[in-house]
Design an enzyme around this catalytic site. Structure first.
Site, short mmCIF file in Angstrom:
data_model
loop_
_atom_site.label_atom_id
_atom_site.label_comp_id
_atom_site.label_asym_id
_atom_site.label_seq_id
_atom_site.Cartn_x
_atom_site.Cartn_y
_atom_site.Cartn_z
N ASN A 39 24.48 -46.02 12.51
CA ASN A 39 23.75 -46.77 11.48
C ASN A 39 23.69 -48.22 11.92
OD1 ASN A 39 22.77 -47.96 9.17
ND2 ASN A 39 24.63 -47.65 7.95
N TRP A 40 22.53 -48.65 12.38
CA TRP A 40 22.41 -50.00 12.93
C TRP A 40 22.33 -51.06 11.83
CZ3 TRP A 40 18.35 -49.63 17.51
CH2 TRP A 40 18.83 -48.72 18.46
N LYS A 41 22.19 -50.63 10.60
CA LYS A 41 22.04 -51.55 9.45
C LYS A 41 20.95 -52.58 9.76
CE LYS A 41 26.82 -50.67 8.36
NZ LYS A 41 27.98 -51.02 7.61
N HIS A 80 23.84 -44.91 0.91
CA HIS A 80 24.91 -45.67 1.59
C HIS A 80 25.55 -46.63 0.57
CE1 HIS A 80 26.90 -48.42 4.33
NE2 HIS A 80 26.81 -47.48 5.26
N GLU A 88 26.34 -49.59 0.76
CA GLU A 88 25.70 -50.92 0.71
C GLU A 88 24.43 -50.87 -0.14
OE1 GLU A 88 25.61 -51.47 4.94
OE2 GLU A 88 27.80 -51.63 4.94
N GLU A 130 32.47 -41.69 3.16
CA GLU A 130 32.71 -43.06 3.63
C GLU A 130 33.50 -43.83 2.57
OE1 GLU A 130 29.71 -44.22 6.82
OE2 GLU A 130 28.88 -44.86 4.92
N GLY A 173 33.18 -51.36 7.65
CA GLY A 173 33.03 -52.72 8.19
C GLY A 173 34.27 -53.58 8.03
N SER A 198 34.68 -47.73 9.86
CA SER A 198 35.37 -48.33 11.01
C SER A 198 35.75 -47.31 12.08
CB SER A 198 36.60 -49.13 10.56
OG SER A 198 36.20 -50.18 9.71
N GLY A 206 28.95 -47.44 12.08
CA GLY A 206 28.21 -48.69 11.88
C GLY A 206 28.41 -49.62 13.07
N GLY A 207 29.38 -50.52 12.95
CA GLY A 207 29.62 -51.57 13.96
C GLY A 207 29.67 -51.06 15.39
C1 PEP Z 1 28.51 -47.36 8.04
O1 PEP Z 1 27.61 -48.14 8.31
O2 PEP Z 1 28.24 -46.37 7.38
C2 PEP Z 1 29.86 -47.64 8.53
C3 PEP Z 1 30.76 -46.72 8.38
O3 PEP Z 1 30.10 -48.85 9.13
P1 PEP Z 1 31.36 -49.25 10.06
O4 PEP Z 1 31.49 -48.18 11.09
O5 PEP Z 1 31.01 -50.57 10.65
O6 PEP Z 1 32.56 -49.31 9.17
#
Ligand code: PEP
Length: 252
Positions: free
Chosen positions: A9-11, A95, A97, A167, A173, A213, A234-235
């Site tokens: 997920n590049w957000k 999500h 967010e 999640e 994040g 994470s 994500g990251g």
């Molecule tokens: C996500 O974007 O769904 C996520 C889990 O981000 P991260 O891996 O950065 O925690």
């Protein structure tokens, strides 16, 4: 046997050039992996470009969101049909967010889920509790509610097309990952809920990703868990090296 799936997920990251470089590196490094489904979910502005690059590769494309209506006066929104048209096979829905900053609820998740299924997009539906809810011992209640309301009135045939991403919000994040045991406990609970609502066979087939994470250092312990079928990353999906390594470790 559930095939693991790793989705990046590049957000709200990457310009066109950055995205092209990243996805070309993924294509080069991951081309021969067969034991894992690989998906990237770039921002809408990059879908067309990325779609062309990954054609005939083992990398799938997903949107990060969609709107439930087919078309109309909905400024700023993108429909399931538009995602499909540009080459997406997947779409992330609900999500945390989106829930936090854009007021999404289990009800809107349900509407988006139906819109995605109607266009034969594979929905990756995110659920999970906040830190406060976990500390108050409400994790299972929250997750159950998200399943019951979010998947309301979905047929057995429909639920089988869904990927669930557990999640925990406190792990997204933050660098703070759920321990493999904490994650597995909730994954097992989610599978039980699916079994109660549908049946055991469906529960045994549905894929449940972990997200929060995920990185090279923790993916192996997470994927070893019986009910963890991959990750929403994500990251660590923003750099080729880390995403490639995560996917490779899951492929083994
Ligand atoms: C996500 O974007 O769904 C996520 C889990 O981000 P991260 O891996 O950065 O925690």
């Amino acid at each position: 046997m559930r095939k693991p799936i790793i989705a990046g997920n590049w957000k709200m990251h990457k310009t066109t050039l950055e995205a092209i470089n990243l996805v070309n590196a993924l294509k080069r490094e991951l081309y021969n992996l067969e034991n894992v489904d690989i998906v990237v979910c770039p921002p809408f502005t990059l879908l067309n470009e990325i779609s062309e690059i990954i054609q005939e590769s083992n990398i799938g494309l997903g949107g990060q969101d969609l709107f439930w209506e087919g078309e109309g006066a909905f400024t700023g929104e993108v429909s399931a049909k538009m995602l499909k048209d540009v080459g997406c096979s997947y779409v992330i829905i609900g999500h945390s967010e989106r829930r936090k900053y854009f007021g999404e609820t289990d009800e809107t998740v349900n509407k988006k889920l139906r819109a995605a299924l109607k266009e034969e997009l594979i929905p990756i539906v995110c659920i999970g509790e906040s830190l406060e809810q976990r500390e108050e011992g409400k994790t299972f209640d929250i997750v159950k509610e998200q399943i019951v309301q979010g998947f309301k009135d979905l047929s057995a045939e429909e639920i089988l097309k869904v990927i669930i991403a557990y999640e925990p919000i406190w792990a997204i994040g933050t660098g703070r990952t759920a321990t493999p045991e904490q994650a597995e406990e909730v994954h097992r609970f989610i599978r039980q809920q699916i079994s109660e609502i549908y049946n055991e066979e469906i529960a045994s087939l549905i894929r449940i990703q972990y997200g929060g994470s995920v990185k090279v250092e923790n993916i192996e312990e997470l994927i070893k868990q019986e009910d963890i079928d991959g990750a929403l990353v994500g990251g660590a999906s923003l750099e080729a090296d880390s995403f490639v390594e995560i996917v490779k470790r899951v492929n083994q």
